[in-house]
Design an enzyme around this catalytic site. Structure first.
Site, PDB file in Angstrom:
ATOM      1  N   ASN A 150     -37.915  12.040 -84.694  1.00 42.41           N
ATOM      2  CA  ASN A 150     -38.476  10.984 -83.911  1.00 42.41           C
ATOM      3  C   ASN A 150     -40.080  11.201 -83.785  1.00 42.41           C
ATOM      4  O   ASN A 150     -40.621  10.524 -83.244  1.00 42.41           O
ATOM      5  CB  ASN A 150     -38.480  11.270 -82.501  1.00 42.41           C
ATOM      6  CG  ASN A 150     -38.330  12.182 -81.846  1.00 42.41           C
ATOM      7  OD1 ASN A 150     -37.359  13.355 -82.378  1.00 42.41           O
ATOM      8  ND2 ASN A 150     -39.056  13.251 -80.768  1.00 42.41           N
ATOM      9  N   HIS A 202     -33.257   1.139 -75.561  1.00 48.38           N
ATOM     10  CA  HIS A 202     -34.940   0.931 -75.755  1.00 48.38           C
ATOM     11  C   HIS A 202     -35.543   1.298 -76.806  1.00 48.38           C
ATOM     12  O   HIS A 202     -36.709   0.993 -76.718  1.00 48.38           O
ATOM     13  CB  HIS A 202     -35.533   1.685 -74.028  1.00 48.38           C
ATOM     14  CG  HIS A 202     -36.027   2.611 -74.411  1.00 48.38           C
ATOM     15  ND1 HIS A 202     -37.042   3.806 -74.767  1.00 48.38           N
ATOM     16  CD2 HIS A 202     -35.291   4.030 -73.886  1.00 48.38           C
ATOM     17  CE1 HIS A 202     -36.802   4.353 -74.366  1.00 48.38           C
ATOM     18  NE2 HIS A 202     -36.098   5.328 -73.950  1.00 48.38           N
ATOM     19  N   CYS A 326     -40.773  11.691 -74.508  1.00 43.37           N
ATOM     20  CA  CYS A 326     -40.166  12.689 -73.498  1.00 43.37           C
ATOM     21  C   CYS A 326     -40.846  14.171 -73.267  1.00 43.37           C
ATOM     22  O   CYS A 326     -40.066  14.414 -72.542  1.00 43.37           O
ATOM     23  CB  CYS A 326     -38.505  13.005 -74.855  1.00 43.37           C
ATOM     24  SG  CYS A 326     -38.174  11.427 -74.168  1.00 43.37           S
TER      25      CYS A 326
END
Length: 384
Positions: A150, A202, A326
Site C-alpha cells: 500500500n 472503499h 491507516c
C-alpha cells in the site's frame, strides 16, 4: 480545481455506486433474516451481491463472506485460522512490509502464544522466494503475504510463494491482503493458491465500511463474533445490505475494460515518474513499471519534509499522502522504507501519489508543475 492523488487511502464513490447504495437504503430496507416480503427482497440483494463478486473471482458464492472492510477481513483470516489450526502448529509467517491490519494482528497473536516470522524484502519491496523456503518449519500453519504493497506499490509473487508453502506442506494456509490489488488485477484465488483473501470496497470507488473475505471451501476459521448465525455463523450480525450492494456494484464496474484502464494508469504512472525524476533531488521507491501496481508512486524529495510538502500541495488543491493513511494519525518513520533499505535522507521526505481510473494526464502535469515551483522554495526555507 481539486486534484485527488490519494486513492490508495480511499476513493471517491462514483454515481453508479452511490445510486445503487441509496436504492438499497431506501427501497430494499428490510432485514434479510425477516420472513416477510421486505426481508426476502433484502435477502435477494445480498445473494446477488455475493454471486456477482464470486463470479468475478471464478469461485463458488459460498466462499464469499461480507465484512466491514480490510481490517476486519485480515483479523478474521489470521486470528480465525491461527486458533482453528492451533493443534497443528503455532508458527505463522508474514512480511516486514504488511499493512498495519496484518502486522498488528500478528503482534497480538505473538502475545497469545504464536511464533511469527517476518520475512525481509529486497530493495523493490518484494519477498524473495528463498527466504520463505528457509522460514518454513513443521510447525508452520499459515503464510500471509499482501498482493500489492500500500505504500510503494510493490506487487508480491503471491502465486509462487503459495506454491512453495504448499509444496512443503499442503495443509499450510495462504492468506493475501488484496485490498490494493482487487479491482486492479483479475485475481483468481483458486488458480493462484490463495486460501484466504481480504478486500475493501472503499479502495475501488465503493462505500466505506464494506468488504469481504474469500475463504476457500473446507478452510475452517474460528469466528471473531458470535450472534444470530448469519453468514454460516462465521460473520454473524444483521447484514449491511447497502454496503454489500455498493461493494458488488463497484467491483463489477472495476472489472469492466480492466486491461484498458490499467493501460491508461500505467501511462499516467510513466508520465508522472519521468516528470518526477527530471526534478532535482528526487527518488522513486520501488519499481516504476509493470512490475509494480499501476496506481501507486512513492517518491522522495531531498531536503523537504513530507508534511511540509504535503500541505504546500494541499494549498494548491492537490491531495496526496505521506504514507499509509491507516497510521497517519501516529506519525513515525515508514517501516516499509526501512525494510527496503532507503537512505536516511528519504525517510522523512517521501510522499505517496496514488491514482484512480478518474485521474487524467492533465492532472499529473499540473502536479509536476506545482512541485517544480515549490521544491526550490521549500528547500531554501529548510536550510535557513
Amino acid at each position: 480545481m481539486e486534484i485527488y492523488f490519494d486513492n490508495a487511502a480511499t476513493t471517491q464513490v462514483t454515481p453508479r455506486v452511490s445510486d445503487a447504495v441509496v436504492q438499497a437504503m431506501t427501497g430494499i430496507y428490510g432485514n434479510p433474516s425477516s420472513l416477510h416480503h421486505k426481508g426476502y427482497e433484502a435477502e435477494l440483494a445480498v445473494k446477488k451481491a455475493r454471486t456477482e463478486i464470486a463470479s468475478l473471482l471464478k469461485v463458488p458464492e459460498k466462499e464469499i463472506f461480507f465484512t466491514s472492510g480490510g481490517t476486519e477481513s485480515d483479523n478474521l483470516a489470521l486470528i480465525g485460522a491461527a486458533f482453528a489450526r492451533r493443534r497443528a502448529g503455532s508458527h505463522l509467517i508474514t512480511t516486514s512490509v504488511e499493512h498495519p491490519a496484518v502486522l498488528r494482528t500478528m503482534s497480538w497473536l505473538e502475545n497469545n502464544g504464536f511464533q511469527v516470522t517476518y520475512l525481509p524484502v529486497d530493495a523493490y519491496g518484494q519477498v524473495r522466494l528463498e527466504d520463505l523456503q528457509a522460514a518454513l518449519t513443521p510447525e508452520t500453519i499459515l503464510v500471509s503475504v499482501m498482493y500489492v504493497n500500500n505504500e510503494i506499490g510493490a506487487r508480491e509473487p503471491v502465486e509462487e510463494l503459495s506454491r512453495i508453502a504448499k509444496a512443503y506442506n499442503p495443509a499450510i494456509l495462504f492468506h493475501s491482503d488484496a485490498v490494493q490489488a482487487f479491482g486492479k488485477y483479475r485475481i483468481r484465488p483458486a488458480r493462484e493458491g490463495i486460501d484466504l483473501m481480504s478486500v475493501s470496497a472503499h479502495k475501488l470507488h465503493g462505500p466505506k465500511g464494506a468488504g469481504f473475505l474469500y475463504v476457500r471451501d473446507k478452510v475452517r476459521l474460528e469466528p471473531l463474533l458470535h450472534g444470530g448465525g448469519q453468514q454460516r455463523d462465521l460473520r454473524p450480525g444483521t447484514e449491511n445490505v447497502p454496503g454489500m450492494v455498493g461493494l458488488s456494484e463497484a467491483a463489477c464496474a472495476s472489472y469492466e475494460e480492466r486491461e484498458e484502464k490499467n493501460r491508461r494508469l500505467y501511462e499516467l504512472k510513466k508520465r508522472f515518474t519521468e516528470g518526477l525524476l527530471s526534478l532535482e533531488g528526487t527518488h522513486i521507491h520501488g519499481h516504476t513499471g509493470e512490475a509494480s501496481a499501476p496506481h501507486i508512486v512513492s517518491a522522495g524529495f531531498e531536503g523537504v519534509r513530507s508534511e511540509t510538502l504535503l500541505h504546500a500541495l494541499e494549498e494548491r488543491g492537490i491531495y496526496v499522502s505521506s504514507g499509509s493513511a491507516c497510521s497517519s494519525n501516529h506519525p513515525s518513520v515508514s517501516g516499509v522504507l526501512k525494510a527496503i533499505g532507503s537512505e536516511e535522507r528519504w525517510l522523512d521526505s517521501t510522499l505517496r501519489f496514488s491514482f484512480s481510473d478518474l485521474n487524467t494526464k492533465e492532472e499529473t502535469d499540473i502536479c509536476l508543475a506545482a512541485l517544480k515551483e515549490l521544491l526550490p522554495t521549500l528547500r531554501r526555507y529548510r536550510r535557513s
